[in-house]
Design a protein around this motif. Structure first.
Motif, PDB file in Angstrom:
ATOM      1  N   GLY A  63      31.074  46.040  31.297  1.00 17.69           N
ATOM      2  CA  GLY A  63      29.904  46.028  32.189  1.00 17.69           C
ATOM      3  C   GLY A  63      29.830  44.739  33.001  1.00 17.69           C
ATOM      4  N   LEU A  64      30.097  43.625  32.334  1.00 11.33           N
ATOM      5  CA  LEU A  64      30.071  42.318  33.020  1.00 11.33           C
ATOM      6  C   LEU A  64      31.113  42.280  34.142  1.00 11.33           C
ATOM      7  CD1 LEU A  64      29.274  39.149  32.934  1.00 11.33           C
ATOM      8  CD2 LEU A  64      31.410  38.927  31.670  1.00 11.33           C
ATOM      9  N   SER A  66      32.580  44.761  35.676  1.00 11.66           N
ATOM     10  CA  SER A  66      32.240  45.720  36.724  1.00 11.66           C
ATOM     11  C   SER A  66      31.127  45.161  37.629  1.00 11.66           C
ATOM     12  CB  SER A  66      31.813  47.021  36.039  1.00 11.66           C
ATOM     13  OG  SER A  66      31.323  47.908  36.951  1.00 11.66           O
ATOM     14  N   GLU A  67      30.140  44.543  37.001  1.00 12.52           N
ATOM     15  CA  GLU A  67      29.017  43.971  37.779  1.00 12.52           C
ATOM     16  C   GLU A  67      29.506  42.821  38.666  1.00 12.52           C
ATOM     17  OE1 GLU A  67      26.027  41.254  38.760  1.00 12.52           O
ATOM     18  OE2 GLU A  67      26.753  40.860  36.737  1.00 12.52           O
ATOM     19  N   LYS A  68      30.356  41.965  38.096  1.00 14.01           N
ATOM     20  CA  LYS A  68      30.860  40.798  38.846  1.00 14.01           C
ATOM     21  C   LYS A  68      31.777  41.228  39.990  1.00 14.01           C
ATOM     22  CE  LYS A  68      28.736  37.626  36.617  1.00 14.01           C
ATOM     23  NZ  LYS A  68      27.643  36.934  37.278  1.00 14.01           N
ATOM     24  N   GLY A  70      31.286  43.264  42.199  1.00 12.70           N
ATOM     25  CA  GLY A  70      30.470  43.373  43.402  1.00 12.70           C
ATOM     26  C   GLY A  70      30.261  42.044  44.124  1.00 12.70           C
ATOM     27  N   HIS A  71      30.592  40.926  43.454  1.00 11.96           N
ATOM     28  CA  HIS A  71      30.422  39.603  44.068  1.00 11.96           C
ATOM     29  C   HIS A  71      31.668  39.168  44.841  1.00 11.96           C
ATOM     30  CE1 HIS A  71      26.995  38.330  41.182  1.00 11.96           C
ATOM     31  NE2 HIS A  71      27.180  39.632  41.106  1.00 11.96           N
ATOM     32  N   SER A  77      37.727  42.593  44.158  1.00  8.31           N
ATOM     33  CA  SER A  77      36.726  43.544  43.656  1.00  8.31           C
ATOM     34  C   SER A  77      37.413  44.788  43.075  1.00  8.31           C
ATOM     35  CB  SER A  77      35.768  43.937  44.778  1.00  8.31           C
ATOM     36  OG  SER A  77      36.480  44.464  45.874  1.00  8.31           O
ATOM     37  N   ARG A  81      37.310  45.980  39.170  1.00 11.51           N
ATOM     38  CA  ARG A  81      36.810  47.313  38.772  1.00 11.51           C
ATOM     39  C   ARG A  81      37.855  48.050  37.932  1.00 11.51           C
ATOM     40  NH1 ARG A  81      34.459  47.343  43.991  1.00 11.51           N
ATOM     41  NH2 ARG A  81      32.284  46.723  43.690  1.00 11.51           N
ATOM     42  N   ALA A  84      37.800  46.612  34.520  1.00 10.40           N
ATOM     43  CA  ALA A  84      36.640  47.098  33.756  1.00 10.40           C
ATOM     44  C   ALA A  84      36.933  48.481  33.166  1.00 10.40           C
ATOM     45  CB  ALA A  84      35.407  47.137  34.652  1.00 10.40           C
ATOM     46  N   SER A  88      37.025  49.391  29.259  1.00  9.01           N
ATOM     47  CA  SER A  88      36.131  50.434  28.766  1.00  9.01           C
ATOM     48  C   SER A  88      36.895  51.545  28.049  1.00  9.01           C
ATOM     49  CB  SER A  88      35.356  50.982  29.963  1.00  9.01           C
ATOM     50  OG  SER A  88      34.495  51.983  29.552  1.00  9.01           O
ATOM     51  N   GLU A 158      32.000  33.307  32.627  1.00  8.45           N
ATOM     52  CA  GLU A 158      31.087  34.370  32.179  1.00  8.45           C
ATOM     53  C   GLU A 158      31.694  35.129  30.995  1.00  8.45           C
ATOM     54  OE1 GLU A 158      32.020  33.736  35.292  1.00  8.45           O
ATOM     55  OE2 GLU A 158      30.388  34.039  36.709  1.00  8.45           O
TER      56      GLU A 158
END
Ligand SMILES: Cc1cc2nc3c(=O)[nH]c(=O)nc-3n(C[C@H](O)[C@H](O)[C@H](O)COP(=O)(O)O)c2cc1C
Length: 199
Positions: A63-64, A66-68, A70-71, A77, A81, A84, A88, A158
């Motif tokens: 999740g971390l 995948s969220e990052k 987007g930055h 990116s 993804r 991630a 997963s 992170e």
């Protein structure tokens, strides 16, 4: 060409990025980690630590990442993804962290040498890279698939924080499991283009 089983494993190992939901036997994880721990290391310091991540923590890591993603812009990116998804889908993820023991040893033992910290940090990374490669090969030898996710370097602080690591340097994250599909063999440069013989 392949003289023995070790060379066949080296030849046949491929990076796999999507895994089935089939779990890995705990004994196999120990075998893989033991193989990693047998790698050569500068001054035999073994300044690596392995963290076996499963369950909720593994999903939190996916999740971390995948969220990052987007930055960042492409291709970072996209690669994050993909990473991630690999985290997963794999039943187990091993994170490798460098402890800095080798760097400290170098700083104390070679006071007269310039740039000693850089030199020993390089050797610490090289040592852990040997351990990661042993891990990949041991997994392949057991019929398991894996991939070395270097792109997580982009979010290393992170990642370390999520794993609860207070000290140490991010080295690698390696999802391990059973391949959902076998990857096509990427083209490798022919030997004659990369080897020179001197006498
Ligand atoms: C240091 C390092 C970092 C890598 N990082 C990634 C990554 O972030 N994502 C990924 O999908 N593959 C990653 N790989 C795997 C390479 O893409 C892969 O090894 C290469 O394409 C050759 O394919 P093969 O492993 O099947 O021979 C990495 C490999 C290494 C050695």
């Amino acid at each position: 060409m392949n003289a023995n089983a070790t060379m066949r494993t080296i030849e046949e190992r491929r990076s796999t990025r999507i895994f089935t939901s089939r779990d890995i036997d705990g004994e196999d994880i120990i075998r893989i980690l033991n193989s990693a721990n047998q790698a050569p290391s500068a001054h035999n310091k073994q300044s690596w630590r392995f963290m076996v991540i499963r369950g909720d923590r593994k999903q939190a890591l996916a999740g971390l990442v995948s969220e990052k993603a987007g930055h960042f812009r492409k291709p970072s990116s996209t690669l994050l993804r993909m990473a991630a998804r690999s985290i997963s889908s794999a039943p187990v993820v091993v994170a490798v962290v460098n402890t800095g023991e080798l760097v400290n040893h170098g700083a104390q033992s070679f006071e007269d040498v310039a740039n000693i910290t850089d030199l020993f940090r390089t050797m610490e990374i090289q040592s852990s890279a040997a351990a990661v490669q042993n891990m990949l090969l041991a997994a392949a030898s057991l019929g398991l698939a894996s991939v070395w996710l270097g792109i997580l370097c982009l979010v290393r602080e992170e990642v370390l924080s999520l794993l609860g690591v207070q000290e140490g340097e991010f080295m690698a994250v390696v999802p391990i499991g059973y391949a959902q599909r076998t990857s096509a063999s990427p083209r490798k440069k022919p030997l004659e283009t990369i080897v020179s013989y001197l006498s």
